[in-house]
Scaffold this motif. Structure first.
Motif, mmCIF file in Angstrom:
data_model
loop_
_atom_site.group_PDB
_atom_site.id
_atom_site.type_symbol
_atom_site.label_atom_id
_atom_site.label_comp_id
_atom_site.label_asym_id
_atom_site.label_seq_id
_atom_site.Cartn_x
_atom_site.Cartn_y
_atom_site.Cartn_z
ATOM 1 N N GLY A 76 1.155 -1.222 -0.224
ATOM 2 C CA GLY A 76 -0.265 0.182 0.035
ATOM 3 C C GLY A 76 0.638 1.859 -0.060
ATOM 4 O O GLY A 76 2.120 1.340 0.597
ATOM 5 N N ASP A 77 0.469 2.372 -1.016
ATOM 6 C CA ASP A 77 1.320 3.841 -0.801
ATOM 7 C C ASP A 77 0.480 5.101 -0.382
ATOM 8 O O ASP A 77 -1.345 4.790 -1.025
ATOM 9 N N GLY A 78 0.971 5.594 0.033
ATOM 10 C CA GLY A 78 -0.048 6.962 0.469
ATOM 11 C C GLY A 78 0.942 7.730 1.014
ATOM 12 O O GLY A 78 1.796 7.112 1.725
ATOM 13 N N GLY A 100 0.955 9.503 -10.697
ATOM 14 C CA GLY A 100 0.568 7.911 -9.570
ATOM 15 C C GLY A 100 0.608 6.443 -11.065
ATOM 16 O O GLY A 100 0.932 6.488 -11.753
ATOM 17 N N HIS A 101 0.348 5.745 -10.128
ATOM 18 C CA HIS A 101 0.692 3.990 -10.591
ATOM 19 C C HIS A 101 -0.378 2.622 -10.021
ATOM 20 O O HIS A 101 -1.181 3.659 -8.890
ATOM 21 N N GLY A 102 -0.058 2.316 -10.416
ATOM 22 C CA GLY A 102 -0.766 1.170 -10.355
ATOM 23 C C GLY A 102 0.119 -0.013 -8.772
ATOM 24 O O GLY A 102 1.233 1.048 -9.033
ATOM 25 N N LEU A 140 -5.331 1.037 -7.849
ATOM 26 C CA LEU A 140 -4.694 2.189 -8.007
ATOM 27 C C LEU A 140 -3.872 3.646 -6.673
ATOM 28 O O LEU A 140 -4.113 3.619 -6.016
ATOM 29 N N ALA A 141 -2.131 3.667 -6.805
ATOM 30 C CA ALA A 141 -1.713 4.875 -6.427
ATOM 31 C C ALA A 141 -2.295 5.840 -6.554
ATOM 32 O O ALA A 141 -1.363 6.702 -7.985
ATOM 33 N N ILE A 142 -3.330 7.207 -6.198
ATOM 34 C CA ILE A 142 -3.939 8.385 -7.066
ATOM 35 C C ILE A 142 -2.546 9.439 -6.246
ATOM 36 O O ILE A 142 -2.948 9.808 -5.063
ATOM 37 N N GLU A 143 -1.862 10.670 -7.111
ATOM 38 C CA GLU A 143 -1.135 11.296 -6.050
ATOM 39 C C GLU A 143 -0.746 12.357 -6.791
ATOM 40 O O GLU A 143 -0.012 13.115 -7.254
ATOM 41 N N PRO A 144 -2.325 13.493 -6.772
ATOM 42 C CA PRO A 144 -0.980 14.875 -6.826
ATOM 43 C C PRO A 144 -0.488 15.345 -6.353
ATOM 44 O O PRO A 144 0.058 15.209 -5.400
ATOM 45 N N PHE A 200 -0.425 14.612 -1.781
ATOM 46 C CA PHE A 200 -1.323 13.924 -1.582
ATOM 47 C C PHE A 200 -1.720 12.209 -2.057
ATOM 48 O O PHE A 200 -1.316 12.632 -3.046
ATOM 49 N N GLU A 201 -1.795 11.486 -1.156
ATOM 50 C CA GLU A 201 -2.163 10.053 -2.124
ATOM 51 C C GLU A 201 -2.888 9.004 -1.483
ATOM 52 O O GLU A 201 -2.941 8.861 -0.305
ATOM 53 N N HIS A 202 -3.860 8.214 -2.600
ATOM 54 C CA HIS A 202 -4.269 7.159 -1.512
ATOM 55 C C HIS A 202 -3.954 6.037 -2.722
ATOM 56 O O HIS A 202 -3.680 5.974 -3.678
HETATM 57 MG MG MG Z 1 2.862 6.498 -5.420
#
Ligand code: MG
Length: 248
Positions: A104-106, A167-169, A198-202, A231-233
């Motif tokens: 997991g990535d955040g 961001g990325h899978g 997906l890791a979405i991270e503006p 920020f990333e979720h």
């Molecule tokens: Mg990331």
């Protein structure tokens, strides 16, 4: 090829992502003026390891620490160390956890002390941009519909989107296909399917979108030295929408 995860795999990713959220909660407790970024790194690494996880960033392409700490004009990938955090600054903390083979990535950006209204607004806008992207995530939409939602929020408030990073899978590896850009016209790219993670991270800049990498080979800073927030979720795509996995 974009991985489609089974329900069982998504629960394993959720477990790792939950530990990311808990680690970010711990960062929120520990962070403050006078604390060094290296202390945050050590405490969070201890927390992750004592709960059966491993810090996924450590050793990733040779990265030397467990978390990333990016201060003020640093966009992402700041390396923790002796730097003492000060009032009137913002600090992006990015954490990856692997547990039971899944990642997991955040990330969150923290505000220390009083910062100018413009800086608060940058941080708030970056979170709003992420949430606007998550609102769009659902089985059947194009990936760039998400990118476009993020870009519209950022640019409508006079900020710019970092284009050099995306961001990325995420799942069995920290970085999996697809790339998830934070800008672009709607209606392009792969169509999202249930089970994609997906890791979405503006990454949003107060000034221009340009960035450069410092001589340490990691730290990405804004080209104009103005502030940047992140920020990333990690989310799983479902027919209902985005299932946010990075929640404590
Ligand atoms: Mg990331």
């Amino acid at each position: 090829m974009i991985n489609i995860r089974s329900g069982e795999e998504i629960e394993l990713i959720r477990e790792s992502a939950r530990m990311v959220a808990q680690s970010l909660d711990l960062a929120a407790e520990l962070i403050g003026p006078g604390v060094t970024t290296g202390e945050l790194d050590r405490e969070i690494e201890d927390f992750i390891r004592s709960h059966g996880g491993t810090p996924e960033f450590k050793g990733f392409h040779g990265y030397p620490a467990s978390i990333c700490t990016s201060v003020n004009e640093e966009v992402v990938h700041g390396i923790p160390g002796k730097r003492v955090l000060e009032e009137e600054s913002i600090v992006g903390i990015d954490i990856g956890v692997r547990k039971n083979g899944y990642v997991g990535d955040g990330a969150r950006t923290f505000v220390l002390g009083e910062v100018p209204e413009e800086v608060l607004s940058l941080v708030g806008t970056t979170l709003d941009a992420l949430l606007a992207g998550l609102e769009v995530v659902r089985e059947g939409v194009h990936l760039s519909d998400v990118s476009n939602a993020i870009q519209r929020v950022a640019e409508s408030r006079g900020y710019s989107v970092v284009r050099a990073l995306a961001g990325h899978g995420v799942g069995a590896e920290l970085h999996e296909p697809p790339e998830v850009p934070n800008y672009g016209p709607p209606g392009f790219g792969p169509i999202l399917k249930a089970g994609m993670v997906l890791a979405i991270e503006p990454m949003i800049n107060a000034g221009g979108p340009g960035v450069r990498t410092l001589e340490d080979g990691w730290t990405v800073v804004t080209a104009d030295s103005r502030m940047s927030a992140h920020f990333e979720h990690t989310v799983a795509v479902s027919s209902e929408g985005a299932d946010i996995l990075t929640i404590a």
